[in-house]
Design an enzyme around this catalytic site. Structure first.
Site, PDB file in Angstrom:
ATOM      1  N   GLU A   1     -13.636  47.534   4.440  1.00  0.00           N
ATOM      2  CA  GLU A   1     -12.450  46.937   5.176  1.00  0.00           C
ATOM      3  C   GLU A   1     -12.156  48.022   6.642  1.00  0.00           C
ATOM      4  O   GLU A   1     -11.066  47.387   7.265  1.00  0.00           O
ATOM      5  CB  GLU A   1     -10.914  47.472   4.180  1.00  0.00           C
ATOM      6  CG  GLU A   1     -10.876  48.860   3.945  1.00  0.00           C
ATOM      7  CD  GLU A   1     -11.767  49.088   2.681  1.00  0.00           C
ATOM      8  OE1 GLU A   1     -11.813  50.464   2.192  1.00  0.00           O
ATOM      9  OE2 GLU A   1     -12.648  48.449   2.088  1.00  0.00           O
TER      10      GLU A   1
ATOM     11  N   ASN B   1     -21.952  49.543  -0.078  1.00  0.00           N
ATOM     12  CA  ASN B   1     -20.927  48.771  -0.952  1.00  0.00           C
ATOM     13  C   ASN B   1     -21.488  47.764  -2.053  1.00  0.00           C
ATOM     14  O   ASN B   1     -21.078  47.829  -3.051  1.00  0.00           O
ATOM     15  CB  ASN B   1     -20.207  47.983  -0.007  1.00  0.00           C
ATOM     16  CG  ASN B   1     -19.009  48.784   0.721  1.00  0.00           C
ATOM     17  OD1 ASN B   1     -19.209  50.061   0.634  1.00  0.00           O
ATOM     18  ND2 ASN B   1     -18.265  48.271   1.507  1.00  0.00           N
TER      19      ASN B   1
ATOM     20  N   ASP C   1     -18.051  34.826  46.329  1.00  0.00           N
ATOM     21  CA  ASP C   1     -18.853  34.854  45.063  1.00  0.00           C
ATOM     22  C   ASP C   1     -17.853  34.785  43.651  1.00  0.00           C
ATOM     23  O   ASP C   1     -18.717  34.770  42.613  1.00  0.00           O
ATOM     24  CB  ASP C   1     -19.524  36.459  44.877  1.00  0.00           C
ATOM     25  CG  ASP C   1     -20.429  36.663  46.212  1.00  0.00           C
ATOM     26  OD1 ASP C   1     -21.151  35.675  46.293  1.00  0.00           O
ATOM     27  OD2 ASP C   1     -20.488  37.767  46.660  1.00  0.00           O
TER      28      ASP C   1
ATOM     29  N   ASP D   1     -20.038  40.447  45.807  1.00  0.00           N
ATOM     30  CA  ASP D   1     -18.735  41.399  46.500  1.00  0.00           C
ATOM     31  C   ASP D   1     -17.701  40.430  47.161  1.00  0.00           C
ATOM     32  O   ASP D   1     -16.849  41.165  47.570  1.00  0.00           O
ATOM     33  CB  ASP D   1     -19.575  42.442  47.242  1.00  0.00           C
ATOM     34  CG  ASP D   1     -20.251  41.572  48.435  1.00  0.00           C
ATOM     35  OD1 ASP D   1     -20.591  40.484  48.408  1.00  0.00           O
ATOM     36  OD2 ASP D   1     -21.018  42.629  49.102  1.00  0.00           O
TER      37      ASP D   1
ATOM     38  N   GLU E   1     -22.178  50.068  -5.161  1.00  0.00           N
ATOM     39  CA  GLU E   1     -21.087  50.280  -5.553  1.00  0.00           C
ATOM     40  C   GLU E   1     -20.777  49.181  -6.851  1.00  0.00           C
ATOM     41  O   GLU E   1     -20.766  48.985  -7.915  1.00  0.00           O
ATOM     42  CB  GLU E   1     -19.819  50.465  -5.050  1.00  0.00           C
ATOM     43  CG  GLU E   1     -20.105  51.874  -4.393  1.00  0.00           C
ATOM     44  CD  GLU E   1     -18.753  51.876  -2.963  1.00  0.00           C
ATOM     45  OE1 GLU E   1     -17.654  51.372  -3.313  1.00  0.00           O
ATOM     46  OE2 GLU E   1     -19.105  52.381  -2.005  1.00  0.00           O
TER      47      GLU E   1
ATOM     48  N   THR F   1     -17.434  58.095   2.123  1.00  0.00           N
ATOM     49  CA  THR F   1     -18.608  57.802   2.456  1.00  0.00           C
ATOM     50  C   THR F   1     -18.639  56.419   3.547  1.00  0.00           C
ATOM     51  O   THR F   1     -19.475  56.313   4.126  1.00  0.00           O
ATOM     52  CB  THR F   1     -19.615  57.347   1.354  1.00  0.00           C
ATOM     53  OG1 THR F   1     -19.126  56.288   0.868  1.00  0.00           O
ATOM     54  CG2 THR F   1     -19.990  58.416   0.308  1.00  0.00           C
ATOM     55  N   ASP F   2     -17.492  56.001   3.789  1.00  0.00           N
ATOM     56  CA  ASP F   2     -17.536  54.813   4.438  1.00  0.00           C
ATOM     57  C   ASP F   2     -17.482  55.215   5.859  1.00  0.00           C
ATOM     58  O   ASP F   2     -18.217  55.156   6.756  1.00  0.00           O
ATOM     59  CB  ASP F   2     -16.546  53.664   4.098  1.00  0.00           C
ATOM     60  CG  ASP F   2     -17.303  52.600   3.299  1.00  0.00           C
ATOM     61  OD1 ASP F   2     -18.389  52.913   2.597  1.00  0.00           O
ATOM     62  OD2 ASP F   2     -16.485  51.831   2.921  1.00  0.00           O
TER      63      ASP F   2
ATOM     64  N   VAL G   1     -12.244  45.795  -3.713  1.00  0.00           N
ATOM     65  CA  VAL G   1     -11.976  46.723  -2.629  1.00  0.00           C
ATOM     66  C   VAL G   1     -13.260  47.345  -2.266  1.00  0.00           C
ATOM     67  O   VAL G   1     -13.521  47.474  -0.986  1.00  0.00           O
ATOM     68  CB  VAL G   1     -10.687  47.598  -2.746  1.00  0.00           C
ATOM     69  CG1 VAL G   1     -10.730  48.839  -1.780  1.00  0.00           C
ATOM     70  CG2 VAL G   1      -9.709  46.886  -3.220  1.00  0.00           C
ATOM     71  N   ALA G   2     -13.951  47.865  -3.027  1.00  0.00           N
ATOM     72  CA  ALA G   2     -15.186  48.558  -2.625  1.00  0.00           C
ATOM     73  C   ALA G   2     -16.412  47.894  -2.055  1.00  0.00           C
ATOM     74  O   ALA G   2     -17.082  48.348  -1.237  1.00  0.00           O
ATOM     75  CB  ALA G   2     -15.793  49.201  -4.178  1.00  0.00           C
TER      76      ALA G   2
ATOM     77  N   ASN H   1     -15.460  55.100  -1.361  1.00  0.00           N
ATOM     78  CA  ASN H   1     -15.083  54.167  -0.246  1.00  0.00           C
ATOM     79  C   ASN H   1     -14.457  55.293   0.894  1.00  0.00           C
ATOM     80  O   ASN H   1     -14.750  55.218   1.859  1.00  0.00           O
ATOM     81  CB  ASN H   1     -14.204  53.033  -0.490  1.00  0.00           C
ATOM     82  CG  ASN H   1     -15.048  51.938  -0.463  1.00  0.00           C
ATOM     83  OD1 ASN H   1     -16.196  51.798  -0.860  1.00  0.00           O
ATOM     84  ND2 ASN H   1     -14.280  50.701  -0.483  1.00  0.00           N
TER      85      ASN H   1
ATOM     86  N   ASP I   1     -27.363  40.047  44.364  1.00  0.00           N
ATOM     87  CA  ASP I   1     -27.408  40.297  45.819  1.00  0.00           C
ATOM     88  C   ASP I   1     -28.097  41.319  46.411  1.00  0.00           C
ATOM     89  O   ASP I   1     -28.609  42.255  45.448  1.00  0.00           O
ATOM     90  CB  ASP I   1     -25.935  40.847  46.228  1.00  0.00           C
ATOM     91  CG  ASP I   1     -25.482  40.109  47.859  1.00  0.00           C
ATOM     92  OD1 ASP I   1     -26.327  39.433  48.436  1.00  0.00           O
ATOM     93  OD2 ASP I   1     -24.639  40.676  48.324  1.00  0.00           O
TER      94      ASP I   1
END
Length: 946
Positions: free
Chosen positions: A302, A721, A659, A655, A724, A763-764, A297-298, A760, A344
């Site tokens: 995610e 990450n 176009d 415009d 970690e 700090t994420d 997970v770390a 996580n 244009d």
């Protein structure tokens, strides 16, 4: 009785009878009150969409993720072990992991809701509108508010808002390819048709989702929403999801690669522990399993998809505040890569405010100062103030041109000036005010009749009554100078009329030619007094024997800010190409004035020139030429395709209806918000609310800044990450060397699963999201566009990610070693204290990494205090870490103990090594780049490298 369902075959009924059955009037439409009642009864004029997903289901959807499944498995493992051990106390590990899962899901849910809200607001800003007749007054209303019985007014360029039966059609042709597959425009008329007429043959009907290619019309709305033919088709289609953008696909690939890699690492770590560590209890086995799950997970960010969506959505909102409405988030990542802008001329590069710059009369040529519709400026001779004779001639030219027109000039409540009517005619009104003469219609002159302009005649005339001269009738004509000269016998000189000889004709034509060479559009003014009753004569007879007064030179002046923007685009390595339907001389003049070309001697290529080229010649012309004039829609599309084939990312402005194909084909289609048709807005990716070229360059700058910020938070998340993962992996492998062993060889881990999950959480999301709000670097427009093959995460960034991760792991494990007895350095603290210090060191290392990751090679002190959000996120994360170390309830949950002041200082000092290493690495990179000429340094300093 409501009219819905009462009209089976509206194309077969007469308009008057149908209007009666629908309860409306063709000359007045519905009342506002009745329109509101019908809207409430039948709902908005929209195709049915999937029902909105309830909030609770969207929240639960946050749990449909392999990483969340891992966490849920961790909760089950922890709770199972707690039960197997007799359920002592509270299952702290299981509760903490569950809390983290809920917090992560809540953050993702909130971020996703904000992104959706931002996109919804932008969709409202660019909603399609329709002209309707209500209470006898024309209104412009959102098409979603159309109701059966509304009288719809159609004009060229409109997107048809609902199915409607034509009552009046004037040269009306519609593009119905989206409904019938018919590629050519379909001619429409109001004649009734048999009830069994096939859809593609219903010439008396217009349909929702089609476009007016030509002409005008008035129609009765007969069906809205899902009751339309387009609604019938939509009901048969299966819902399809949005295609992911290139950036989203790359982030998805990144997640999969990281997921596989980290699960493999986690399995290796767990296998190593089971094989070589002394797993003496069920608790030890559970600890190993939780560690493996937490590692997986770390290592994977995610929260990345949610952060990415929020950063893009906030960037789009910033663009909207700068008058650039981006309809699709996907366009944001493309904007920063634009290498060619095809623009244009009229309204985008110019002011779209026709301005008279020169007046040529028998006594000389004068210049008119000031631009636009603000009547500020002067009419001056070559050497200063106008002589009396030249001033008298100038008054007749400018006032005559004003009278022979239908425009109006007015000042609004805020002191601004606006026009109603033809811009060229308005230019005369502005210029005569600069000469000190106010509009004479209604003051001195009264119009009796008008001989209208036509493309065949190339002139128009009006017959006026001069109330200051006893009701004298006078004919005033305005038109192409050569056409007027053929009808003139005299010339106005001062206050007198003199015969127009060949020398005078040659002089006038020479003045016209000189203005043409300066890319000025020319118009002549002539007049003659009429005998009593002569105003009743035929048009051809009246427009003869005129007295020529003078010629004016008119131009749509370039925008001053466009020249600055083009210079900035050039500095950013972006090529600007002008594609216009205007005269080639005018296009070349404006291009030279704005800096698109080196000088007016560079000619524009016309559509006819392009048609004469073979494929190779066309490709070379597109590569070399920057001004294309008198081009058709097919030419625009072919130019865009050729530029893309040459490897460019192309932004295209437009415009009109014609176009739309080029806007759709371009990488970024840009429609005009003020003058653009609904069809062009529908085809475009971005809409300019102010029709200003400078806004495109602002949007490119914003797009580059957003892309840089994406790389910044990717660099931060991945390197943090990685730190970690390496901390746990190396901590297990090197446990014996750093004193990380328990009594009798029991299993000891550098960090616990709950601590990794806390890191996580803290700090994420916050710091990464704040990093996505970094202001653009000063030199973001001083580097070339991003290459098509350039990866978001390149080899140099991966190298930096790995290096920073290693430094983090080293600092964390060294902190452990310093505190624990044994190992490389002798310590005296117990395991809980040492682990808390290591835990704190890793958190603060990641917070230091926030500043390190803001650039691939620029120093962290560069623009250090420009992002208050980042400082706030870092401060909050630091406070949360202090809380987890010093609050008793959190000590229990995360197996931490309080640290003394000396330990805090040591942890922060060790954590700062990430910043010092980053500074040293960047210094080396800058030195290497300088040795290679500096190109790489310039790119890296803007955050493009790693």
């Amino acid at each position: 009785m409501d009219p819905i369902g009462t009209v089976a075959h509206p194309w077969s009924e007469a308009p008057d009878g149908l209007a009666a059955r629908l309860g409306t009037r063709l000359d007045a439409g519905l009342s506002e009150a009745e329109a509101e009642r019908r809207l409430a009864a039948h709902g908005p004029n929209e195709l049915a969409a999937e029902p909105p997903v309830p909030a609770w289901r969207r929240f639960l959807a946050r749990f449909r993720d392999p990483l969340v499944y891992l966490l849920l498995a961790a909760i089950a493992i922890s709770a199972g072990a707690w039960l197997a051990e007799g359920a002592p106390g509270w299952p702290v590990d299981a509760l903490v992991i569950a809390m983290i899962v809920l917090l992560n899901a809540g953050l993702g849910f909130v971020q996703e809701a904000k992104a959706s809200s931002a996109v919804a607001e932008l969709a409202k800003m660019s909603a399609v509108t329709s002209s309707v007749l209500r209470d006898g007054v024309v209104h412009r209303v959102p098409s979603r508010e159309l109701v059966p019985g509304d009288v719809l007014l159609l004009a060229e360029g409109d997107a048809v808002g609902a199915d409607a039966r034509l009552a009046v059609a004037t040269a009306l042709r519609l593009q119905e390819a989206s409904l019938t597959g018919e590629s050519a425009p379909v001619t429409k008329d109001a004649a009734a048709l048999p009830a069994d007429t096939a859809l593609a043959e219903r010439r008396s009907m217009v349909f929702k989702g089609t476009a007016v290619a030509q002409g005008t019309g008035r129609a009765l709305v007969t069906a809205t929403g899902m009751g339309t033919e387009m609604g019938a088709i939509a009901g048969m289609l299966e819902a399809t999801g949005d295609e992911p953008t290139p950036l989203q696909r790359e982030v998805g690939r990144l997640g999969k690669v990281l997921g596989v890699a980290v699960v493999a690492v986690a399995v290796v770590v767990m296998a190593t522990l089971f094989l070589f560590a002394d797993i003496g209890s069920l608790g030890d086995a559970v600890t190993v399993l939780l560690l493996g799950v937490s590692l997986a997970v770390a290592a994977v960010p995610e929260g990345l998809p949610a952060i990415l969506s929020v950063v893009l959505a906030l960037g789009v909102q910033r663009m909207a505040r700068r008058r650039a409405i981006v309809k699709r988030l996907a366009s944001v990542e493309t904007l920063g890569s634009a290498s060619v802008i095809c623009s244009d001329k009229t309204g985008t590069l110019t002011r779209s405010e026709m301005t008279i710059q020169r007046v040529a009369t028998a006594s000389g040529t004068s210049r008119v100062t000031g631009v636009g519709y603000v009547p500020e400026g002067e009419v001056l001779a070559a050497d200063g103030e106008l002589p009396p004779a030249q001033r008298a001639e100038g008054i007749v030219v400018l006032s005559g041109g004003s009278l022979a027109g239908n425009a109006q000039l007015s000042e609004d409540d805020e002191g601004g000036w606006e026009i109603q009517g033809d811009p060229t005619e308005a230019a005369f009104l502005v210029a005569e005010r600069k000469l000190g003469v106010h509009e004479r219609r209604g003051r001195r002159f009264e119009r009796l009749r008008e001989i209208p302009f036509s493309s065949e005649r190339k002139m128009m005339s009006t017959i006026e009554v001069d109330h200051e001269h006893g009701g004298e009738r006078v004919l005033i004509a305005k038109g192409a100078p050569d056409v007027l000269l053929r009808r003139c016998s005299h010339e106005r000189v001062g206050m007198a009329l003199v015969p127009l000889d060949e020398a005078a004709r040659a002089r006038i034509l020479g003045e016209v030619a000189a203005m043409g060479r300066d890319a000025l559009r020319t118009l002549g003014v002539a007049y003659r007094a009429l005998a009593p009753g002569e105003e009743e004569a035929g048009d051809a007879e009246l427009e003869q024997g005129l007295a020529y007064v003078g010629t004016v030179g008119i131009i749509d002046p370039p925008r001053e800010e466009a020249a600055v923007a083009i210079a900035e685009a050039r500095r950013a390595g972006i090529r600007v190409v002008m594609i216009t339907g205007d005269h080639p001389d005018t296009a070349a003049r404006i291009a030279a004035d704005l800096g698109i070309t080196a000088g007016s001697e560079e000619c524009a290529l016309t559509g006819r020139d392009l048609d004469a080229l073979d494929d190779a010649g066309f490709d070379e012309a597109v590569r070399r030429v920057s001004v294309f004039a008198r081009v058709a829609p097919a030419h625009k599309l072919r130019i865009v395709d050729a530029l893309q084939a040459q490897g460019n990312v192309v932004a295209m402005t437009g415009d009109g209806v014609n176009d739309a194909p080029a806007l759709k084909s371009a990488d970024i289609g840009v429609a005009m918000g003020l003058t653009g048709t609904e069809v062009s807005k529908e085809a475009a990716d971005m809409i300019l609310a102010d029709d200003n070229f400078a806004t495109i360059v602002d949007a490119v700058r914003e797009g580059r800044g957003i892309f840089d910020n994406i790389r910044k938070f990717l660099r931060y998340l991945l390197s943090s990450n990685m730190g970690e993962v390496l901390t746990v992996f190396l901590g297990v492998v090197l446990a014996g060397h750093i004193g990380l062993t328990g009594a009798d060889g029991a299993l000891v881990l550098p960090l616990l699963a709950t601590q990794i999950l806390w890191i996580n959480l803290v700090t994420d999301a916050g710091p990464a999201l704040a990093m996505g709000l970094d202001p653009a670097d000063d030199d973001v427009m001083a580097r070339p566009p991003r290459r098509l093959d350039e990866r978001v995460i390149d080899g140099r960034m991966w190298s930096g990610v790995l290096q920073v991760g290693l430094v983090m792991a080293a600092a964390t494990l060294l902190t452990l070693d310093i505190h624990l007895p044994g190992g490389l350095m002798e310590g005296s603290r117990d395991l809980d204290n040492a682990r808390t210090a290591a835990f704190t060191t890793l958190v603060f290392a990641q917070l230091f990494n926030c500043f390190n990751a803001r650039s691939g090679s620029a120093s962290a002190v560069h623009a250090l205090f420009t992002n208050a959000w980042l400082w706030g996120a870092v401060a909050l994360s630091a406070l949360l870490q202090v809380a987890v170390v010093h609050l008793g309830v959190l000590n229990t949950a995360f197996n931490t103990v309080p640290l003394d002041a000396g330990q805090w200082a040591g942890c922060i000092a060790m954590a700062s090594s990430v910043l010092w290493y980053g500074e040293l690495r960047k210094l080396v990179l800058r030195s290497v780049a300088a040795g290679r000429g500096g190109d790489a340094g310039r790119r890296g300093s803007a955050g493009a490298g790693a």
